[in-house]
Design an enzyme around this catalytic site. Structure first.
Site, PDB file in Angstrom:
ATOM      1  N   ALA A  98      -3.027 -15.901 -14.686  1.00  0.00           N
ATOM      2  CA  ALA A  98      -3.842 -16.212 -13.460  1.00  0.00           C
ATOM      3  C   ALA A  98      -4.957 -15.187 -13.395  1.00  0.00           C
ATOM      4  O   ALA A  98      -6.267 -15.655 -13.281  1.00  0.00           O
ATOM      5  CB  ALA A  98      -3.020 -16.321 -12.232  1.00  0.00           C
ATOM      6  N   TYR A  99      -4.775 -13.970 -13.611  1.00  0.00           N
ATOM      7  CA  TYR A  99      -5.875 -12.912 -13.652  1.00  0.00           C
ATOM      8  C   TYR A  99      -6.609 -12.741 -14.862  1.00  0.00           C
ATOM      9  O   TYR A  99      -7.803 -12.840 -14.758  1.00  0.00           O
ATOM     10  CB  TYR A  99      -4.795 -11.607 -13.588  1.00  0.00           C
ATOM     11  CG  TYR A  99      -5.971 -10.401 -13.473  1.00  0.00           C
ATOM     12  CD1 TYR A  99      -6.436 -10.118 -12.490  1.00  0.00           C
ATOM     13  CD2 TYR A  99      -5.931  -9.460 -14.804  1.00  0.00           C
ATOM     14  CE1 TYR A  99      -7.311  -8.706 -12.132  1.00  0.00           C
ATOM     15  CE2 TYR A  99      -6.559  -8.203 -14.687  1.00  0.00           C
ATOM     16  CZ  TYR A  99      -7.413  -8.025 -13.420  1.00  0.00           C
ATOM     17  OH  TYR A  99      -7.919  -6.664 -13.424  1.00  0.00           O
ATOM     18  N   SER A 100      -5.967 -12.786 -15.924  1.00  0.00           N
ATOM     19  CA  SER A 100      -6.934 -12.801 -17.260  1.00  0.00           C
ATOM     20  C   SER A 100      -7.780 -14.187 -17.361  1.00  0.00           C
ATOM     21  O   SER A 100      -9.094 -13.751 -17.693  1.00  0.00           O
ATOM     22  CB  SER A 100      -5.905 -12.803 -18.555  1.00  0.00           C
ATOM     23  OG  SER A 100      -5.039 -11.551 -18.474  1.00  0.00           O
ATOM     24  N   ILE A 151      -8.168  -9.182  -7.476  1.00  0.00           N
ATOM     25  CA  ILE A 151      -6.803  -9.093  -6.971  1.00  0.00           C
ATOM     26  C   ILE A 151      -6.064  -9.590  -8.245  1.00  0.00           C
ATOM     27  O   ILE A 151      -6.540  -9.686  -9.481  1.00  0.00           O
ATOM     28  CB  ILE A 151      -6.311 -10.126  -5.853  1.00  0.00           C
ATOM     29  CG1 ILE A 151      -6.728 -11.517  -6.383  1.00  0.00           C
ATOM     30  CG2 ILE A 151      -7.010  -9.910  -4.592  1.00  0.00           C
ATOM     31  CD1 ILE A 151      -6.093 -12.534  -5.791  1.00  0.00           C
ATOM     32  N   LYS A 158     -10.633 -13.692 -14.820  1.00  0.00           N
ATOM     33  CA  LYS A 158     -11.413 -12.295 -15.234  1.00  0.00           C
ATOM     34  C   LYS A 158     -12.109 -12.807 -16.514  1.00  0.00           C
ATOM     35  O   LYS A 158     -13.556 -12.442 -16.711  1.00  0.00           O
ATOM     36  CB  LYS A 158     -10.653 -11.112 -15.508  1.00  0.00           C
ATOM     37  CG  LYS A 158     -10.192 -10.583 -14.362  1.00  0.00           C
ATOM     38  CD  LYS A 158     -10.927 -10.143 -13.211  1.00  0.00           C
ATOM     39  CE  LYS A 158     -11.157  -8.720 -13.283  1.00  0.00           C
ATOM     40  NZ  LYS A 158     -12.248  -8.153 -12.243  1.00  0.00           N
TER      41      LYS A 158
END
Ligand code: ZN
Length: 670
Positions: A559-561, A497, A564
């Site tokens: 938050a994504y990086s 997400i 990931k």
């Protein structure tokens, strides 16, 4: 057995349409024929392409399934080209096939059944042949012939066992000619042939004779116990993994598990070894099930693996004993049917459909065996006769002419987040390469639609609900996968997400949610995949779909990086820990794949556009323009990289990161 004949449906049909109609009535009854077994024919007058009309025999094509047969599943031959062969003293298989083929009116028609001459030599117009369970329960006994006489008296002729072909056709015609008043012929340890002046007569005689056999068996055997079975004596999933692992050494197989009360009623019998050690109900089945199933002495997974090794050695010895000119071609020696007392039945096939076919045939074999046993003892054909069928040049010819297999044939691939975007494209690409794909997603509806699309394109796919953040959901999905296909070879950890927000504005809930899906989700899924792969002992390939952000983060995407980046590091450590077990772990780093993507929500697009200082509508162009190739990256591009890493083409590569981003300079791996 009840007649399915419907006079209204049959009225007004021409002979070919009527032949299709009543063939399907036989095919609709699994206790009569399964998967291409049995055959039907009609004699009628057809237009001769050379002019005028000609007497013809229209017969089922070899291997066509009666349940679904259509007019194009039949071959039509000139009857007067076949009848003179009745006078021959002998005719070998090759010569027979040549002469039968020469009699075809349309040379492009399906290959006519190997029992064509039997149909031609019986002078009645309509003929139906099946391998009915109840007839086999009568013939497959020490005193089968006496049993047939006792049940049918003079209503049927009894033909001794002979391999299908010219000799059997002659013998059947001789028995018929000696008593043309019979309603049918019982082919010993093979099946039933009925005939009639019209379609209905032949069909109704078939139903009536099978019903008499059923009634006779039912006097002593009421069918399998319907009661529920006690809980399994061992974990079927642990057994399935070891069975698939050991049975796939030469050739990958799909393994199906059946622990139903019907199967348990057979495998739990104290005399299961004696009953299962006899052989198949009809010779036709040997090609699917092999001569013998493997009955496990112990349901310990390690002991099961050793038992498969023993089975293979015995199978190779059987082939050597059989010898003959064609023993140079040896089928995969692994068992097709594994019976586990206290647990159930595992069946193996190159595809799930094949493993299902084996299971269905063996469940009918159980009925024949138990029926015959109750009557006086089950007796199958001797090894020599079954070897002759299993290694019959006419059957080997079929195998040799089969289309070449695809790269991932027999492999199982599990993909997460596969209802859309990259996951869906990867599932499609792996299926197109021949893998059996398990399409998983939190959105079961979307996963089912993606699986249906794959099936429509000729691939094999199942859909399964899977929430990668939920340990119990992951465990349940893997248990289901192992019990339906036996294990896995490829795991594509893709579900993810994304939400855009500057770190100073990010809520703790959003941060945690990203870590849950984008980091912990990959941990839970790949951990389960590695455990299953190690238990199988076949190695494996795991591909994590990461992102170019892992090396080249952008603002407002923390938050994504960060999550990931954790995923990428997880993959590298997994590669280190799994290499010794032959499990490869690689990563792909795509960038800006918008097509069919749920990750790129309207909100995310707005957030990323703001972060890059461009209009939302220009976002895709912005990403395209910033890469070295100035190209748009598609889900299919990423799927191609996933296939490469998942397949043996990347057999010597692990721990690698493959960018699929058009070349983003700041994202070069380091
Ligand atoms: Zn047959």
């Amino acid at each position: 057995m009840k007649s399915r004949w419907c006079e209204r449906a049959a009225a007004g049909l021409d002979p070919l349409a009527l032949r299709v109609y009543s063939s399907r009535l036989l095919g609709a009854e699994p206790s009569l024929v399964l998967f291409g077994g049995g055959n039907t024919s009609v004699e009628h007058v057809v237009d001769d392409p050379r002019g005028g009309q000609v007497r013809a025999l229209t017969i089922k094509g070899s291997g066509t399934d009666l349940a679904t047969i259509a007019a194009d599943g039949f071959a039509t031959l000139v009857l007067d080209d076949l009848l003179p062969l009745r006078a021959r003293a002998r005719l070998d298989d090759d010569a027979m096939v040549r002469l039968v083929t020469r009699a075809l009116i349309d040379p492009a028609a399906p290959r006519p059944s190997i029992e064509t001459l039997l149909h031609a030599f019986i002078p009645l117009a309509w003929i139906d042949h099946s391998h009915a369970d109840a007839i086999l329960a009568l013939t497959n006994q020490p005193d089968g012939a006496a049993r047939i006489r006792g049940v049918f008296g003079g209503d049927v002729g009894l033909v001794p066992y002979i391999k299908p072909g010219f000799e059997l056709s002659q013998a059947a015609a001789d028995v018929f000619d000696a008593n043309p008043g019979v309603q049918g012929l019982v082919l010993d340890k093979h099946g039933l042939v009925t005939f009639g002046a019209d379609a209905r007569e032949s069909y109704e005689r078939h139903v009536a004779l099978v019903s008499r056999a059923e009634a006779h068996v039912a006097r002593v055997w009421r069918g399998p116990a319907a009661a529920s079975a006690p809980p399994p004596a061992a974990d079927p999933a642990a057994l399935a993994l070891r069975i698939r692992g050991r049975a796939s050494r030469r050739r990958r197989v799909i393994v199906r598990f059946d622990g139903s009360p019907r199967v348990r009623a057979f495998v739990d019998r104290p005399d299961a070894a004696t009953l299962a050690g006899q052989g198949p109900a009809t010779p036709d089945h040997v090609l699917r099930t092999k001569r013998l199933p493997l009955l496990l002495d112990s349901v310990d997974p390690a002991a099961a693996a050793a038992a498969i090794e023993g089975y293979e050695a015995e199978y190779l010895a059987y082939v050597r004993r059989g010898g003959g000119p064609h023993a140079a071609v040896v089928h995969d020696p692994a068992p097709r049917v594994v019976l586990a007392p206290g647990v159930g039945m595992f069946t193996c096939g190159r595809t799930a459909a094949e493993a299902d076919a084996v299971a269905r045939i063996y469940r009918h074999t159980m009925n024949v065996i138990e029926g015959a046993d109750a009557l006086g003892g089950y007796r199958a054909l001797p090894e020599r006769d079954l070897f002759e069928i299993e290694y019959w040049p006419l059957e080997l010819y079929k195998l040799q002419n089969a289309p070449p297999e695809r790269e991932l044939a027999g492999r199982v691939a599990v993909v997460t987040g596969a209802a859309s975007g990259i996951g869906k494209a990867a599932a499609q690409r792996l299926a197109a390469a021949g893998a059996h794909v398990v399409v998983t997603d939190v959105d079961l509806h979307g996963a089912a639609a993606a699986a249906a699309q794959i099936a429509d394109a000729g691939g094999a796919a199942d859909a399964l609900p899977l929430d990668v953040t939920d340990e119990a959901s992951v465990a349940a999905a893997f248990e289901h996968i192992v019990l339906t296909v036996g294990g896995l070879d490829i795991a594509v950890s893709n579900a993810g997400i994304a939400a855009a927000a500057a770190l100073e504005d990010l809520t703790l809930a959003a941060w945690r949610r990203s870590l849950d899906v984008n980091a912990t989700g990959h941990f839970l899924f790949t951990r389960a995949a590695v455990r299953a792969m190690r238990a199988q002992g076949l190695g494996g390939s795991i591909v994590l779909v990461c992102t170019k952000n892992a090396f080249d983060p952008g603002r407002d995407f923390g938050a994504y990086s960060a999550a990931k980046a954790a995923e990428l590091q997880l993959g590298r450590v997994l590669a280190i820990e799994s290499g010794g077990h032959g499990v490869r772990v690689n990563m792909v780093n795509p960038d800006a794949v918008f097509q069919d993507s749920r990750l790129w929500s309207a909100q995310l697009r707005a957030g990323r556009a703001a972060a890059h200082g461009v209009a939302v509508d220009d976002l895709e162009d912005f990403y395209r323009a910033r890469n070295l190739l100035q190209t748009r990256v598609t889900a299919a591009d990423v799927a191609e990289a996933v296939l490469f890493l998942a397949s043996d083409r990347a057999a010597k590569t692990t721990g690698a990161v493959l960018p699929v981003d058009g070349g983003v300079r700041g994202a070069f791996p380091r």
